[in-house]
Design an enzyme around this catalytic site. Structure first.
Site, PDB file in Angstrom:
ATOM      1  N   HIS A  63      42.919  34.178  39.769  1.00 24.87           N
ATOM      2  CA  HIS A  63      44.153  33.402  39.590  1.00 24.87           C
ATOM      3  C   HIS A  63      43.877  31.938  39.914  1.00 24.87           C
ATOM      4  O   HIS A  63      42.775  31.583  40.344  1.00 24.87           O
ATOM      5  CB  HIS A  63      45.299  33.965  40.423  1.00 24.87           C
ATOM      6  CG  HIS A  63      45.084  33.930  41.905  1.00 24.87           C
ATOM      7  ND1 HIS A  63      44.081  34.614  42.541  1.00 24.87           N
ATOM      8  CD2 HIS A  63      45.764  33.276  42.896  1.00 24.87           C
ATOM      9  CE1 HIS A  63      44.148  34.397  43.848  1.00 24.87           C
ATOM     10  NE2 HIS A  63      45.159  33.586  44.076  1.00 24.87           N
ATOM     11  N   HIS A  65      45.130  29.680  42.088  1.00 23.18           N
ATOM     12  CA  HIS A  65      45.332  29.019  43.376  1.00 23.18           C
ATOM     13  C   HIS A  65      44.039  28.318  43.797  1.00 23.18           C
ATOM     14  O   HIS A  65      42.929  28.787  43.508  1.00 23.18           O
ATOM     15  CB  HIS A  65      45.775  30.023  44.435  1.00 23.18           C
ATOM     16  CG  HIS A  65      47.201  30.449  44.275  1.00 23.18           C
ATOM     17  ND1 HIS A  65      47.755  31.520  44.933  1.00 23.18           N
ATOM     18  CD2 HIS A  65      48.197  29.933  43.499  1.00 23.18           C
ATOM     19  CE1 HIS A  65      49.033  31.640  44.590  1.00 23.18           C
ATOM     20  NE2 HIS A  65      49.319  30.684  43.732  1.00 23.18           N
ATOM     21  N   ASP A  67      42.225  27.914  46.408  1.00 18.53           N
ATOM     22  CA  ASP A  67      41.146  28.536  47.167  1.00 18.53           C
ATOM     23  C   ASP A  67      40.301  29.487  46.317  1.00 18.53           C
ATOM     24  O   ASP A  67      39.324  30.052  46.804  1.00 18.53           O
ATOM     25  CB  ASP A  67      41.690  29.259  48.407  1.00 18.53           C
ATOM     26  CG  ASP A  67      42.735  30.319  48.081  1.00 18.53           C
ATOM     27  OD1 ASP A  67      43.551  30.089  47.173  1.00 18.53           O
ATOM     28  OD2 ASP A  67      42.755  31.374  48.751  1.00 18.53           O
TER      29      ASP A  67
END
Length: 305
Positions: A63, A65, A67
């Site tokens: 995904h 995000h 991080d």
């Protein structure tokens, strides 16, 4: 086949854990590495491992995000300086192409290899390569997030040497022909069927790697009967409400997924920075109380299947 954990933390890096990235070592099987997620400083982590960017030809992003993706532009650029000339494909949710293309364009980066970016628009099989299959399914997180199931092709069964010798077929190059199956003519003129002298095929190994997710049916299906499940365990059970609110799992919930899916080995990762040192033992013990064969991943730790 070996899993090399490059980053095992959640959200932000800590002194003990970098953010998420896992390398799947397929050198013996395909001559390559596959990377799963690429958090900030992943290329720095790789420098401390045997992983070679020049031999990495696929990157699977769960995904968008930070991080899980902030390390991509630098890693893709550095690959050109580390002998990477063969094509590389990045798979990920919608938006990954814009992120990569703009970062490379704005920074003036030049790649010495062909970069293909495939955005995942539907669940199902993404890759079929020399018998290896990679399947993707949507998980339940904040925003679109995928988990991946990697299946190795079945291996030919063992040669039934005792049966061959009992029938007077002596060892030699003929054994290799027999193991390949089909009709084989023996030196004495007889013809046999090779498959009659080979044991049952050996099922290929299965690795399931989850992105960030709360417990969901898709995770169970991806992990069904897997040899190894890599699942996030961001929090301990005492923070289960917080985990649920932010689309994450506790270590106990990860273990329950492993039990339900009949997984052989569970590896928990994506551990919150609030758990330092021996604090991680709490997560591990909670998981092992449900699924005994569980490990807590650490940066630079490897697991060989």
């Amino acid at each position: 086949m070996e899993l090399q954990f490059l980053g095992t933390g959640a959200g932000v890096p800590s002194k003990e854990r970098n953010v998420t990235s896992i390398a799947l070592n397929l050198l013996d099987e395909l001559g390559v590495y596959w990377l799963f997620d690429c958090g900030e400083s992943t290329q720095h982590q790789i420098l401390r491992t045997p992983v070679k960017l020049s031999k990495t030809n696929k990157i699977f992003i769960t995904h968008l995000h930070g991080d899980h993706i902030y390390g991509l532009p630098g890693l893709l650029s550095s690959r050109s300086y580390q002998g990477g000339v063969t094509p590389l494909t990045v798979y990920g949710p919608a938006g990954i192409a814009v992120f990569i293309r703009q970062a490379l364009a704005i920074s003036g980066s030049h790649l010495n290899y062909d970069l293909c970016i495939e955005e995942i628009t539907s669940e199902g099989i993404l890759v079929e390569e020399q018998g290896f299959v990679v399947e993707a399914r949507r998980l339940e997180h904040r925003g679109e997030c995928f988990g991946y199931r990697i299946t190795e092709p079945d291996q030919t069964g063992t040669l039934l040497v005792d049966k061959l010798q009992h029938e007077g077929i002596k060892p030699g190059p003929i054994y290799s022909q027999i193991k390949q199956g089909g009709a084989v003519e023996l030196p004495d003129g007889r013809t046999i069927q090779g498959e009659d002298y080979v044991g049952k095929s050996i099922p290929g190994r299965v690795v399931a790697i989850m992105g960030d997710t709360k417990p969901c049916q898709a995770a169970i299906e991806l992990a069904r009967d897997a040899h190894v499940l890599v699942h996030e365990a961001t929090f301990a059970s005492s923070h289960h409400e917080h985990a649920n609110d932010f689309g994450h799992s506790t270590s106990a919930q990860a273990a329950q997924i492993a039990e339900t899916a009949n997984v052989r080995t569970l590896i928990v990762t994506h551990i919150s920075s609030r758990y330092q040192g021996e604090d991680v033992d709490v997560l591990l013990s909670e998981a092992q109380a449900i699924h005994k064969d569980t490990y807590a991943a650490a940066d630079f730790w490897t697991f060989r299947l």
